[in-house]
Enzyme design. Structure first.
Site, PDB file in Angstrom:
ATOM      1  N   GLU A   7     -12.703  -1.406  12.086  1.00 37.90           N
ATOM      2  CA  GLU A   7     -12.722  -0.687  10.814  1.00 37.90           C
ATOM      3  C   GLU A   7     -13.869  -1.137   9.912  1.00 37.90           C
ATOM      4  OE1 GLU A   7      -9.048  -1.201   8.714  1.00 37.90           O
ATOM      5  OE2 GLU A   7      -9.772  -0.200   6.896  1.00 37.90           O
TER       6      GLU A   7
ATOM      7  N   ASP B 179      -8.700  -8.488   4.301  1.00 35.71           N
ATOM      8  CA  ASP B 179      -8.425  -7.391   5.227  1.00 35.71           C
ATOM      9  C   ASP B 179      -9.485  -7.283   6.318  1.00 35.71           C
ATOM     10  OD1 ASP B 179      -7.231  -5.241   6.354  1.00 35.71           O
ATOM     11  OD2 ASP B 179      -7.898  -3.772   4.871  1.00 35.71           O
TER      12      ASP B 179
ATOM     13  N   GLU C 226       0.820  -1.220   0.000  1.00 38.00           N
ATOM     14  CA  GLU C 226       0.000   0.000   0.000  1.00 38.00           C
ATOM     15  C   GLU C 226       0.852   1.266   0.000  1.00 38.00           C
ATOM     16  OE1 GLU C 226      -2.744  -0.467   3.304  1.00 38.00           O
ATOM     17  OE2 GLU C 226      -4.194  -1.409   1.969  1.00 38.00           O
TER      18      GLU C 226
HETATM   19  O1  GCW Z   1      -6.699  -2.050   4.677  1.00 38.76           O
HETATM   20  C1  GCW Z   1      -6.046  -1.526   5.610  1.00 38.76           C
HETATM   21  C2  GCW Z   1      -6.552  -0.331   6.302  1.00 38.76           C
HETATM   22  C3  GCW Z   1      -5.391   0.608   6.393  1.00 38.76           C
HETATM   23  C4  GCW Z   1      -4.250  -0.120   7.106  1.00 38.76           C
HETATM   24  C5  GCW Z   1      -3.917  -1.400   6.337  1.00 38.76           C
HETATM   25  C6  GCW Z   1      -2.842  -2.218   7.006  1.00 38.76           C
HETATM   26  C7  GCW Z   1      -2.557   0.825   8.480  1.00 38.76           C
HETATM   27  O2  GCW Z   1      -7.628   0.235   5.621  1.00 38.76           O
HETATM   28  O3  GCW Z   1      -5.796   1.739   7.100  1.00 38.76           O
HETATM   29  O4  GCW Z   1      -3.124   0.695   7.210  1.00 38.76           O
HETATM   30  O5  GCW Z   1      -5.041  -2.182   6.264  1.00 38.76           O
HETATM   31  O6  GCW Z   1      -3.188  -3.151   7.700  1.00 38.76           O
HETATM   32  O7  GCW Z   1      -1.671  -1.930   6.828  1.00 38.76           O
END
Ligand code: GCW
Length: 719
Positions: A410, A382, A308
């Protein structure tokens, strides 16, 4: 003993009747460590066993144990319990090294690890006493908390013989807290780490935080977000981290930092962060030396790399093992570890996102240094309301694998929905991966049982913030608690954990405990039903992930779009992960894969995760898929109404402040569950073209209405 328990039950029942409606207002700050007085009728069962504390050893940890016992026993027994000499009813604490009494008792401590403890009712010099002994002072502290929890949950304490030790070594909370005080995916206010005022700040809240962690055996804290800024590795921030470490240390808690992989460039002014570059390696070693000079028991680094947008070894065409081992070498010289995250997927990889981590990591089995833990999320996407287990579990027998779960919600209703996620963690832990034969459960894998790993662990993404009740809602505290209990013992039942928590947090009255525990245990399935039934996943709105957004299909990266996951069209719905599709199934051991390979025999909970089926697909229950989908969404909404009714009936057992707080959250949950149902049905109906089954109401609004909703200020998006 039996008589005492009967007396306890009776008195608990009686007392709740008397207390009905009169409970003092509480704001949730005390968590499960409330230590409110035991009902008068039950007091005689406890007082004689806890009249004085006899402590050996002068460490800060023993001082913390003594302080907790004083506070806890004085509160619970409604009398001033303090330190003194051996007498009938003394609570004797220490280690064989610090206490001659404990040494002389020859307790079975040798069979326990460093953090284990023994609690035993015994006789010393003719006096009946309770001994709380550990191999280390931290073990003693854990024993003290356990002893208090027995009284808090009204267990008999007159004939104790308990020996316990954690099954995992690293039991760590990951704070996704930013240096500016915001919290990524945080719904409980701001970060509790006030970097601006540290290192001077000595906030009493940090001690209460440490107490809560230690009470469930959490022994590590990653202070900053995995989306890390390099600044946290600079000298001023190391000094701030030292101040936090000093405050948490007496409670057996080590601090860790998330480390940004490109820090050698950003703060070291090197040209590269290539893990095989000698200068880069030297930089990390020097950095580790600097940190350990300030914090000798620093835990190590957590790293999100090549994921990411975060920098990583991939930027230099190196493997994750190259990156992890470089950092492991730097901290390893000081006894530190690296938790390297397996949460990776790439915009340059068109393959099913659920498969990408295994492509990258599985071939590296055996290449990671012994002080590296590979930190793997429970599922391959996720933190969804439901996912199958991550295919890496059990598939890398030569690697230390740890589990990462998300305590903050989340994707599960954030601060307001009552969802007991500990039931979700349990589901993952109990699942058989078949990775190294039948019985290779995720719990067994992370306990090191596959390949005999000494370094083991479990991480929970924290839900803790500056809110007075710490976790954004009273019930969200349960998953902080539950995470700790499962990290201590991954085989513990979520139901028993819920019950203990409910007793300590609210009331011991059986008329309260049973319905609340039932409600908590059912709550996880309820959220699955109204958000993502039958194996659907990632249908949340974009960015903030608050509320439904199944129609979203225009984001730059395909795997960020809910439509990528549901693949709904006129022909049907679901992600084909069988041989005819992405074949993600092939990443699982054959015995695991076969349970999901056939749409006719698959557990409907996973149907749309693994299968693309027509809307008219005949389900096991005789309905067509479309009808089942609608019915399941609707059932989820109904179940929230049931939760409201349950909670309303429990008013007599809860103080008015927390009663109202939970009630208002349930109102929000009921409204949002209906929103999820209606918006999802409106969208999927636009694809299926089918009528709703008889008796099921059409969505209240049009699809366009649901699409038009926007929430630019939804919480948790801080970066
Ligand atoms: O998908 C995600 C969350 C992000 C998070 C990521 C991760 C910290 O939306 O906010 O980033 O997982 O776990 O690294």
């Amino acid at each position: 003993m039996a008589a005492a328990s009967v007396a306890l039950c009776l008195s608990a029942g009686l007392n709740a009747g008397l207390n009905a409606g009169t409970a003092r207002a509480e704001d949730g700050y005390d968590l499960w460590l409330r230590y409110r007085p035991v009902e008068a009728a039950a007091l005689p069962a406890y007082r004689p066993h806890a009249s004085t504390i006899v402590a050996a050893g002068g460490s800060a940890t023993i001082a913390a144990a003594v302080a907790e016992l004083k506070r806890g026993l004085s509160g619970l027994l409604a009398e001033d319990v303090t330190t003194g000499q051996i007498a009938d009813g003394a609570v004797v604490i220490g280690t064989p090294a610090s206490s001659d009494i404990i040494k002389s008792l020859n307790l079975p401590l040798a069979a326990l690890n460093d953090e284990g403890f023994v609690i035993r009712t015994t006789s010393v010099g003719g006096h009946k006493v309770t001994v709380i002994a550990g191999n280390t002072d931290t073990g003693v502290l854990y024993g003290a908390f356990r002893y208090l929890s027995l009284i808090e949950t009204r267990k008999p304490v007159d004939a104790l013989d308990i020996a316990d030790a954690p099954k995992l070594k690293v039991r760590v909370l990951d704070h996704w807290d930013n240096l500016d005080g915001t919290v990524e995916r945080g719904y409980s206010g701001r970060s509790i780490w006030d970097w601006w005022r540290l290192p001077d700040l000595k906030d009493a809240r940090y001690i209460d935080y440490a107490r809560a962690d230690a009470s469930v055996g959490i022994n590590g804290v990653v202070l900053n977000n995995v989306n890390a800024k390099p600044d946290s590795l600079t000298a001023p921030y190391i000094e701030k981290t030292r101040a936090v470490a000093d405050m948490l240390r007496p409670y057996g808690i080590k601090v860790y930092l998330s480390a940004r992989f490109s820090a050698p460039i950003e703060i070291g002014h090197l040209k590269t962060a290539d893990p095989l570059d000698p200068e880069v390696r030297a930089w990390w070693k020097a950095k580790a030396d600097e940190i350990y000079a300030a914090i000798p028991d620093f835990g190590g680094f957590l790293v999100k790399a090549s994921s990411e947008g975060q920098p990583g070894p991939g930027d230099y065409h190196r493997t994750h093992a190259d990156g992890a081992n470089m950092m492991a070498e730097a901290v390893g010289r000081h006894g530190g570890i690296v938790m390297w995250r397996a949460f990776v997927y790439s915009e340059h990889d068109a393959r099913d996102r659920a498969k990408q981590a295994s492509y990258e990591f599985q071939p590296l089995d055996g290449q990671f240094a012994p002080n590296v833990l590979l930190q793997i999320k429970n599922g391959p996407i996720d933190f969804q309301p439901r996912e199958p287990f991550h295919p890496l579990f059990g598939a890398m027998p030569k690697t230390n694998e740890m589990l990462e779960v998300q305590i903050t919600k989340e994707y599960l209703g954030q601060a307001t929905h009552l969802v007991y996620s500990t039931a979700l963690y349990e589901e993952t832990l109990k699942t058989d991966t078949f990775g190294q034969g039948k019985g290779t459960t995720v719990a067994k894998v992370i306990e090191g049982g596959i390949g005999n790993h000494a370094l083991t662990g479990m991480a929970g993404v924290a839900n803790i913030g500056s809110d007075r009740n710490w976790s954004g809602s009273d019930f969200n505290q349960a998953d902080w608690y539950g995470f700790g209990r499962l990290a201590w013992n991954p085989d513990a039942p979520a139901r028993a954990i819920a019950e203990d928590w409910a007793r300590m947090t609210f009331s011991n009255d059986p008329a309260f405990v049973k319905p609340v525990t039932d409600m908590m245990m059912a709550s996880r399935e309820t959220v699955v039903k109204y958000m993502t039934p039958l194996g659907l996943h990632h249908q949340m709105a974009t960015g903030h992930h608050y509320g439904p957004g199944p129609w979203v299909c225009d984001l730059a990266r395909p795997e960020w779009n809910p439509c990528y996951y549901a693949k709904a069209d006129a022909g049907g719905i679901g992600f084909d992960r069988t041989k005819t599709g992405s074949d993600a199934l092939s990443q699982y051991a054959p015995d695991a894969a076969k349970q999901w390979a056939d749409p006719k025999t698959i557990d409907p909970k996973y149907l749309l995760w693994f299968q693309h089926v027509p809307w008219t697909f005949k389900m096991k229950d005789g309905h067509i898929l479309w009808d089942d989908l609608v019915m399941t969404y609707s059932q989820g909404v109904d179940e929230v109404h049931d939760m409201q009714a349950t909670w309303a009936s429990l008013r007599p057992y809860v103080d008015s402040q927390r009663f109202e707080a939970v009630s208002s959250n349930l109102r929000i949950q009921a409204r949002e569950a209906k929103w999820w149902r209606d918006a999802s049905i409106a969208y999927f109906q636009s694809k299926s073209g089918l009528p709703l089954p008889k008796g099921y109401a059409q969505p209240e609004e049009t699809l366009d209405y649901y699409k038009s909703l926007a929430f630019p200020y939804a919480p948790g998006q801080g970066k």
